[in-house]
Design a protein around this motif. Structure first.
Motif, PDB file in Angstrom:
ATOM      1  N   GLY A  46      45.816  75.424  44.437  1.00 19.64           N
ATOM      2  CA  GLY A  46      44.659  74.543  44.368  1.00 19.64           C
ATOM      3  C   GLY A  46      43.871  74.562  45.668  1.00 19.64           C
ATOM      4  N   ASN A  47      43.319  73.428  46.047  1.00 17.39           N
ATOM      5  CA  ASN A  47      42.451  73.376  47.216  1.00 17.39           C
ATOM      6  C   ASN A  47      43.180  73.807  48.487  1.00 17.39           C
ATOM      7  N   PHE A  50      47.619  76.494  36.235  1.00 15.98           N
ATOM      8  CA  PHE A  50      46.206  76.322  35.965  1.00 15.98           C
ATOM      9  C   PHE A  50      45.330  77.435  36.557  1.00 15.98           C
ATOM     10  N   LEU A  51      45.919  78.363  37.254  1.00 16.61           N
ATOM     11  CA  LEU A  51      45.149  79.418  37.916  1.00 16.61           C
ATOM     12  C   LEU A  51      44.742  80.477  36.898  1.00 16.61           C
ATOM     13  N   PRO A  76      51.657  68.944  43.808  1.00 16.06           N
ATOM     14  CA  PRO A  76      52.091  67.547  43.828  1.00 16.06           C
ATOM     15  C   PRO A  76      53.499  67.411  43.280  1.00 16.06           C
ATOM     16  N   LEU A  77      54.111  66.272  43.541  1.00 13.40           N
ATOM     17  CA  LEU A  77      55.449  65.999  43.030  1.00 13.40           C
ATOM     18  C   LEU A  77      55.325  65.316  41.677  1.00 13.40           C
ATOM     19  N   GLU A 100      38.131  74.356  40.226  1.00 17.72           N
ATOM     20  CA  GLU A 100      38.824  74.985  41.345  1.00 17.72           C
ATOM     21  C   GLU A 100      39.696  76.144  40.884  1.00 17.72           C
ATOM     22  N   ARG A 101      40.262  76.010  39.697  1.00 16.51           N
ATOM     23  CA  ARG A 101      41.149  77.029  39.160  1.00 16.51           C
ATOM     24  C   ARG A 101      40.430  78.038  38.278  1.00 16.51           C
TER      25      ARG A 101
END
Length: 525
Positions: free
Chosen positions: A149-150, A172-173, A203-204, A392-393
């Motif tokens: 991600g970012n 998601f890429l 993220p967790l 972003e993805r």
């Protein structure tokens, strides 16, 4: 005049921004939970960092509270569901410390490669152990990103400057986004087998917790070096300790731990292990950025009603909200359905609005679809940040509004494109409020989407429903509702059952073993 409490130490510019916007502000940092609870009722907004905790008790004691702002990305110290139930907006600043965190990961990678902390300690102790500290070059090494991600994409950019080969695992890429940021998209197993260095930038969630488990670490390339500046809990720390001791992992650097503050850890004292006290966002620039952003966001909300970077509400005007809310509920359920049923990462999503839905603002509706779809993999995704994450993805998102009115007065159709092709689901509102599924992958099925459900695709044949019911009954699973659709007699049939309890993997295996079953999935709404 709205009144805000700054409960954690924050750059002075935050208070200046509040006052300039006409918001009264108190700065009272270092409060105990009891002290915070005692004064919380005096404020319309509370701005925090990582020290203060906004719990159910605090929220119960703050009937006037309208917004909680977190200067940073993580909201582990905020009870977001409780805030949502009480109508309190929760905001964060997800992009203010991205560069700082990415740079810390790169710094940790250098420190591991050249054993800098141990070499510093040795040299300052009066030793000159030049032959002891034999490092490795980063040039030409393979860097594996878990999460692109970012922050992950910034790390990739910096790694390219170091002439590293970058591979990435991210559900998601898309291939297009991977090409854009210059990484090779791979499976997790392939990343583990190929990477010389692994950095985590995810993220967790329940899906990512322990993503580097003992089993996963055993699949890594021998001598790999691991860096985590994301979230504690992504790595099984005991398994990492064992891998460092055995030499399977040549070095590890953690900025985050399962339990923080980490006053003790099984990893402390391990050779070739580096630890820092959650310094990912600890730069002057990042602290200024997040303080300014949270103050601007909270001040805008309290003075104008504008909502940005909120975790629990969409960006809506006061006039739009009552009309759009039931459609957003339907859209989120449709997104959750396709997210749970998709085998591959989608490359494109189309949200079509028909009939009465076509007259509404499509943005919050498409945001709800994306949130439902992406939340399957990341609990932190919401209707506000989902569109950004999709962009972003490299996910192609299309919003289509049709003037026509079909079989239903209002309809939302969600179509996703993956490597397997395009599939769609559709739904409507009963009584202008109750979400109802009307079609799934081309098969007409009317069903509520709620609670625990079982999705089955099977060959339409006599006796199947009885066998399925017996299988569930033998497992002690009670059927709430039963919805059936088929393409044609004797062809492919679709079953959607609501059940009182979750369907575990053992029971799923029994269902899949029934004659004629093509697919069986447990769903949760």
């Amino acid at each position: 005049m709205p009144k805000v409490l700054i409960a954690d130490k924050m750059n002075p510019k935050a208070a200046e921004i509040f006052r300039a916007a006409g918001v009264e502000v108190d700065e009272r940092t270092g409060l105990s939970q009891d002290d915070l609870r005692a004064i919380a009722g005096d404020y319309d907004g509370i701005a925090i960092r990582s020290s203060s905790r906004i719990t159910t008790d605090i929220l119960d004691a703050a009937p006037n509270l309208k917004v909680v702002g977190r200067a940073g990305i993580g909201v582990d110290n905020i009870d977001v569901p409780a805030a949502s139930a009480r109508g309190v907006v929760v905001m964060n600043t997800p992009f203010g410390n991205s560069i700082t965190t990415a740079e810390h990961a790169i710094a940790m990678m250098f420190a591991l490669a050249r054993q800098l902390p141990a070499a510093d300690t040795s040299t300052q102790a009066g030793k000159w152990e030049k032959n002891r500290f034999m490092g490795v070059e980063l040039t030409s090494k393979v860097l594996g990103l878990i999460g692109a991600g970012n922050i992950g994409s910034i790390v990739a950019d910096r790694a390219h400057g170091l002439k590293m080969k970058v591979i990435a695992f991210d559900p998601f890429l898309t291939p297009e986004r991977a090409l854009e940021i210059g990484v090779e998209k791979v499976t997790l197993d392939e990343l583990l087998a190929r990477a010389d260095f692994i950095t985590l930038h995810t993220p967790l969630t329940e899906q990512t917790r322990g993503i580097l488990s003992a089993e996963a670490i055993a699949k890594t390339k021998k001598g790999v070096r691991i860096i985590n500046c994301a979230r504690g809990g992504l790595i099984d720390e005991a398994a990492l300790k064992a891998a460092l001791d055995s030499g399977q992992v040549a070095g590890a650097a953690l900025d985050v731990f399962e339990t923080e503050p980490a006053k003790e850890s099984v990893l402390f004292g391990t050779e070739n292990f580096i630890a820092t006290p959650h310094l990912g966002a600890a730069t002057t620039e990042a602290q200024v950025n997040v303080a300014i952003q949270v103050a601007e966001q909270m001040a805008d909300f309290l003075t104008t009603g504008a909502v940005s970077n909120a975790l629990n509400v969409p960006s809506l005007t006061a006039e739009e909200a009552p009309k759009v809310k039931p459609y957003m509920a339907l859209a989120e359920k449709l997104g959750t359905l396709v997210g749970q049923l998709s085998e591959d990462a989608p490359t494109a999503v189309s949200i079509e609005l028909e009939g009465a839905a076509a007259d509404l603002n499509p943005k919050p509706i498409s945001g709800a679809v994306l949130a439902g779809m992406m939340r399957v993999h990341s609990a932190t995704v919401n209707m506000v940040n989902a569109p950004y994450l999709a962009k972003e993805r490299g996910l192609d998102v299309r919003e289509v509004r049709h003037d026509r009115e079909g079989n239903y007065h209002t309809l939302i159709r969600v179509s996703v494109t993956t490597r397997a092709g395009e599939r769609s689901v559709a739904g409507t509102l009963f009584g202008s409020a109750a979400p109802r599924l009307t079609e799934i992958f081309g098969v007409k099925v009317e069903a509520d989407l709620d609670g625990h459900m079982l999705y089955v695709v099977n060959v339409d044949a006599p006796g199947f429903i009885g066998r399925l019911g017996s299988t569930l009954g033998e497992a002690g699973v009670n059927i709430g509702t039963f919805h059936l659709g088929r393409r044609e007699a004797g062809g492919e049939a679709v079953l959607l059952l609501s059940v009182d309890d979750p369907v575990d993997e053992t029971l799923l295996a029994r269902v899949r073993a029934l004659p004629g079953v093509k697919t069986a999935r447990a769903l949760r709404f």
